[in-house]
Every structure is written in structure tokens, then in C-alpha cells.
Motif scaffolding. Structure first.
Motif, PDB file in Angstrom:
ATOM      1  N   GLY A   6     -13.148  26.026  67.615  1.00 10.11           N
ATOM      2  CA  GLY A   6     -14.271  25.863  68.536  1.00 10.11           C
ATOM      3  C   GLY A   6     -15.605  26.148  67.878  1.00 10.11           C
ATOM      4  N   ALA A   9     -16.470  23.402  65.591  1.00 10.10           N
ATOM      5  CA  ALA A   9     -16.889  22.220  66.353  1.00 10.10           C
ATOM      6  C   ALA A   9     -18.321  22.376  66.840  1.00 10.10           C
ATOM      7  CB  ALA A   9     -15.939  21.987  67.530  1.00 10.10           C
ATOM      8  N   VAL A  10     -18.685  23.583  67.237  1.00  7.12           N
ATOM      9  CA  VAL A  10     -20.071  23.822  67.660  1.00  7.12           C
ATOM     10  C   VAL A  10     -21.018  23.557  66.495  1.00  7.12           C
ATOM     11  CG1 VAL A  10     -21.720  25.617  68.348  1.00  7.12           C
ATOM     12  CG2 VAL A  10     -19.531  25.452  69.513  1.00  7.12           C
ATOM     13  N   THR A  13     -21.242  19.801  65.829  1.00  8.38           N
ATOM     14  CA  THR A  13     -22.029  19.112  66.855  1.00  8.38           C
ATOM     15  C   THR A  13     -23.515  19.434  66.713  1.00  8.38           C
ATOM     16  OG1 THR A  13     -20.149  19.248  68.350  1.00  8.38           O
ATOM     17  CG2 THR A  13     -22.269  18.749  69.337  1.00  8.38           C
TER      18      THR A  13
END
Lengths: 250, 312
Positions: A6, A9-10, A13
Motif C-alpha cells: 500500500g 502504491a501511494v 501514484t
């Protein structure tokens, strides 16, 4: 939650989103080098200055200054509005309801802006050395240490601006108020070393002037004055602490 | 026996001098769609945000599948998904990026493409959040609340800003999600939404639960059940109608019309009674009671009671 999928992924992004902020990227990455080139085009800036103890030219001083400028632009002008928007728009709040938590996105923002500063610094450094024959550091260790401490100090200034402001409007105003002294103390208008002694001594207690002195010393002299490094480190430590203590997630 | 999915016990929360939530207790069963209905400022959002761990109550306790949301946020986020009121995403993030990002937060996410299709965003995957309409942003927000396969989903003002057709689709999605075993807490100020979707509804006003029942139960309790109006083609015995199960009142108005109030089931009994009496109900009009009138009755009764108390 160090490197969970996670968190990664942050970061990924946010990196994509940062790539869409062409304005911020221009100011942080391109502008400092552009400034160096413009100043380097002035012939007298390429002559050794009488006021310099180490026989440096004005353009030489502008290498650390341009690097510090990129830090100011990234940490004080570019990053706080992003965090304001995330806070006011509820992005941080929304992330609090996920396993990742809101700190991941702030860490990602700091990392990305710091990466842009690093890219900008390398560009300033290379263009300076190639186009204007600016000197490489005599003391790489001292230069990198001063550089790292300056990055921490600059981002902690931006973090305090972000932490203490109630909303984006006030935050942008405070950011602008902090921005001009930051530019001045970084030596953007006049190299710190060219200022009268008294003023120079006083400015030596500000984080960016002290960083400029330390980086200049490391460039032309040797390992920088510990007092300058201590000033930058102290600002970074105190401001980070204030930011962490006062930051509001909502 | 399994403990309820969500247990709220005597929750209290003050902001300054005002009690936003003043002693609220309820339990939500597994797979239930539980509505929290009330006017603006009633304390609905404070209640669900306390359940979601975004606020900590001053007193009381909450358990979501046994997890304390105030102390174990990490565990809570793995079982609870929430669509927040007026929550925005990064302005330049695309629908696809948002769905991919949220999918990465969870171990076993729903396939986000299917989810996007179900909330009608399949054609907008490349659109940036700031370019979406309010309703599209809302639907994305719903999708993100559900992508982690939560066991409990909180939907706050679900259908605000949605046009009627999309609202029906979103309601259908909520029912489908419930059918997969998810417990749903639905915050709304729309009676229609509560009546259509909810198994049970808590009516909240002034930080307290004023009534908690099924929509039908609430309507019945407020005496606002089904109303039948007709003109019998032959004289009938009104008393025989009153004795029917589920009939609460029967009276004849001036123009020979008969008004019967009662439960939905009573309608059939009234019809067969009329048939037995060889009377045809002419100009028959049947209206089901709505939660609307029940809600107004309940909150009005409370307000009156409070006013009376103040005057004592």
C-alpha cells in the motif's frame, strides 16, 4: 508499515501526480539552473571578487545558492499547497480509514519533492562546472553533509508552514511571507559572502545562510565550520519537532 | 450465537457545550442494511465517524466485529469501508489510478474493473477526479469504500447529488453487496432511501435515538399505515371491518365514503369482507403510509414532549 504494498502504491501514484505538476517541476528543477545561466552570462560575475576570501567569483557563489533556491521552491512554495489541498479536501481523512494511513502520502510528497531537489542540484552542479567552470567541492564529505542538513532544514520550514496554518488561503499567504526572507538568506539576491561583516554574522544564524556558508566553505576551503553546520542542524531539528507536534490531520 | 456485526453502547460525544451524541446504543446484525435517519445536525455523522474510528467518543464503547475502532485502527480498516460525506481525492488522479491505488491497500480486493462497471464508471477510467461530476465522484467514492471487500460498509449520504436513475442503480448495488453478506450502515436524510433500502432504521434527532424499528414498524407505530378509501356499492357493516386483523380504524366520511386505516395485510381482508357482504368498493384508493409521515410524527412528538418538559 514501512514498505507495505500500500505504501509503495501511494508513492507510485503520488509520483505520477507529481509528474503532472509541470509548474512545480519547472520551478524546482529548471529554474535554479536557468538563473545560474542568466547570471553566468554577465561577464563581471565571472571575474574573481575582491570581497571573497577564497578568490571565488560571483558565479561560484551562485552554485550553492541555486541549489538552496531549489530547496526553498520545493519545500516552501510547491509542497505546502499540495498538503493543504489533501487536508482540506479530505484525502488525509479518507486515508485514515484505510490500512495505509495518511502519513504514507505525506512521506511520499516529501520524498518526491526531495528527489526533484536532488535532480535540480545535480543539474546546477553539472551545468555550473561545464558551462562556467565552477569549482568542485574540496571536501565532498563536508559538502554533502551541509547539503543534507540544508534539505532537512528547508523541508522542516515548509512543514511548519503547513502545520501551523488553519487553511489553504492563510497557508499560501504565510508561505509567501516566509519565501522572500528565505530567498534573501539563501543568497539569491546578494551572495551572503558579499555582505558587510555584521550582517553576515547575524545571517549566519539563519538556516539557509549558514548552509550557504558551509557549502561555500566545503567548495573552496575544506571541511566547513562546525558552527555553521550546527546552526543548520539545530534549525532542522527544532522546526521538525514543532511541525510534528503541531501538525493537524484535519 | 454470533455477536452482532456492530455494537454501539451508550456513545456520547460533546463539542464544546453541545452534546452532538447523547447516549446512543444500538446493535446491527450481520448482513443487515441499517439506516440512520435524521435531520442535519442530528448527530448521524458523528455516530458513524465514531464507528469508523475517525472520532473518539467521550464515553461509551463501540465494537465492529469485536474490534474497538478507537484503539485498533489498523484492524478496523481491514474490515470496515467507508464512503465519507464531502470527501475529495487528489485533483489530478484518474478513476483508474484511484481504484488501483485503493486495491493495493487490501490483501484481497474486489476486481476493480467490475466494480467500476457496476457503479457506471467503466467509460471514465481515464478521467481525472476534478473533471468528474458530483454524482460521478460520489460513485467513485462508493466504489472505493467497497473495493477492499469490507465486512461492514458505511455509506454517508449515499445518494446526495445523484440523479434518480443512477440512484436506483446505486441502491441496487447496495442490495447486491448486502446479499454477499456485507453489513451496511446507511446514513441518510432521505425517507425514501431509508424506506427502500433499510431493514431497520434508527431515527436520530438531537443526538439521541428517537425510534428504532423496521420502516414498516415505524410507520405502523406512528399510526400512519395503509389507508384505503372507497365508496361501497351497497350498505356495509363497518363494525365487521373494525374486527378484522390489522385494521386500526374505520370511519365513514360525510359523502358515503369509507376510510379504513390499518396494516398492508388488512387490505386483502377488507376486500374479502366486502365481497362477502356483496359490496363493490367503488373509487377505491389505497395509499401506503410512508416513512415521511412517520418520521414527521415521531420527531414532532418528541419536540412537543421536550417543549412540555421545558415548561415544567
Amino acid at each position: 508499515m514501512s514498505t507495505s504494498p500500500g505504501t509503495t502504491a501511494v508513492l507510485r501514484t503520488e509520483a505520477r501526480l507529481f509528474g503532472r505538476e509541470l509548474g512545480s517541476l519547472f520551478w524546482i528543477v529548471v529554474f535554479p539552473t536557468a538563473l545560474l545561466c542568466i547570471l553566468g552570462a554577465i561577464p563581471s560575475f565571472r571575474e574573481p571578487g575582491e570581497w571573497s576570501e577564497q578568490g571565488l567569483r560571483v558565479i561560484d557563489f551562485y552554485v550553492p545558492t541555486s541549489i538552496l533556491l531549489s530547496m526553498v521552491l520545493a519545500a516552501i512554495m510547491a509542497m505546502p499547497p499540495v498538503v493543504f489541498a489533501y487536508r482540506e479536501g479530505g484525502v488525509l481523512r479518507r486515508l485514515r480509514t484505510t490500512p495505509v494511513g495518511p502519513s504514507a502520502i505525506l512521506i511520499a510528497q516529501v520524498m518526491l519533492h526531495a528527489a526533484a531537489v536532488l535532480a535540480s542540484s545535480v543539474l546546477v552542479f553539472v551545468v555550473g562546472a561545464v558551462a562556467f567552470d565552477t569549482p568542485l567541492p574540496e571536501s565532498w564529505a563536508g559538502y554533502l553533509l551541509a547539503y543534507l542538513l540544508a534539505v532537512v532544514a528547508a523541508f522542516s520550514i515548509g512543514a511548519v508552514v503547513t502545520a501551523v496554518t488553519p487553511n489553504a488561503r492563510v497557508g499560501t499567504a504565510i508561505g509567501t511571507i516566509v519565501f522572500f526572507p528565505a530567498m534573501f538568506t539563501a543568497g539569491v539576491w546578494v551572495p551572503i559572502q558579499a555582505l558587510p561583516d555584521t550582517l553576515r554574522t547575524v545571517l549566519g544564524f539563519t538556516p539557509l545562510s549558514a548552509a550557504s556558508e558551509a557549502m561555500t566553505d566545503a567548495m573552496a576551503g575544506g571541511f566547513p565550520d562546525l558552527s555553521h553546520l550546527a546552526v543548520v542542524a539545530a534549525w532542522g531539528a527544532v522546526l521538525s519537532l514543532i511541525a510534528v507536534r503541531t501538525f493537524r490531520w484535519e | 450465537m454470533r455477536a452482532p456485526a456492530v455494537v454501539v453502547d451508550d456513545l456520547r460525544k460533546r463539542y464544546g457545550d453541545t452534546a452532538a451524541v447523547d447516549g446512543v446504543s444500538f446493535a446491527v446484525e450481520h448482513g443487515e442494511i441499517f439506516g440512520i435517519l435524521g435531520p442535519n445536525g442530528a448527530g448521524k455523522t458523528t455516530i458513524v465517524e465514531s464507528i469508523a474510528g475517525l472520532r473518539t467518543g467521550d464515553a461509551g464503547s463501540i465494537r465492529v466485529h469485536g474490534v474497538d475502532p478507537w484503539t485498533d485502527r489498523e484492524a478496523l480498516t481491514r474490515i470496515l469501508g467507508i464512503q465519507l460525506q464531502e470527501s475529495r481525492l487528489q485533483a489530478k488522479i484518474t478513476v483508474r489510478e484511484a481504484l488501483e491505488l485503493w486495491s493495493a491497500f487490501y490483501d484481497d480486493p474486489l476486481p476493480w474493473r467490475d466494480l467500476a462497471a457496476r457503479v457506471g464508471l467503466a467509460g471514465l477510467l481515464a478521467a481525472r477526479f476534478s473533471k468528474l461530476s458530483g454524482g460521478q465522484q460520489q460513485r467513485l467514492s462508493i466504489a472505493l469504500a467497497l473495493v477492499g471487500r469490507p465486512q461492514v460498509a458505511i455509506l454517508d449520504e449515499l445518494s446526495t447529488g445523484l440523479d434518480p436513475r443512477v440512484r436506483q442503480e446505486v441502491w441496487q448495488l447496495v442490495r447486491e453487496v448486502r446479499d454477499t453478506g456485507v453489513t451496511i450502515l446507511l446514513v441518510t436524510h432521505s425517507m425514501e432511501e431509508a424506506q427502500h433500502l433499510c431493514d431497520r432504521v434508527a431515527i436520530v434527532d438531537g443526538g439521541r435515538i428517537r425510534a428504532l424499528d423496521t420502516p414498516v414498524g415505524l410507520i405502523r407505530a406512528a399510526g400512519a399505515g395503509t389507508t384505503m378509501r372507497f365508496t361501497p356499492s351497497a350498505p356495509i357493516d363497518l363494525q365487521s371491518l373494525r374486527e378484522l386483523a390489522g385494521v386500526s380504524s374505520v370511519h365513514a366520511d360525510g359523502g358515503g365514503r369509507v376510510v379504513v386505516q390499518g396494516s398492508e395485510d388488512a387490505v386483502v381482508l377488507v376486500m374479502s369482507s366486502l365481497a362477502a357482504q356483496r359490496a363493490v368498493p367503488q373509487g377505491l384508493h389505497v395509499a401506503s403510509g410512508s416513512l415521511d409521515s412517520a418520521y414527521l410524527d415521531l420527531t414532532a412528538a418528541e419536540t412537543a414532549a421536550e417543549t412540555a418538559e421545558e415548561h415544567r
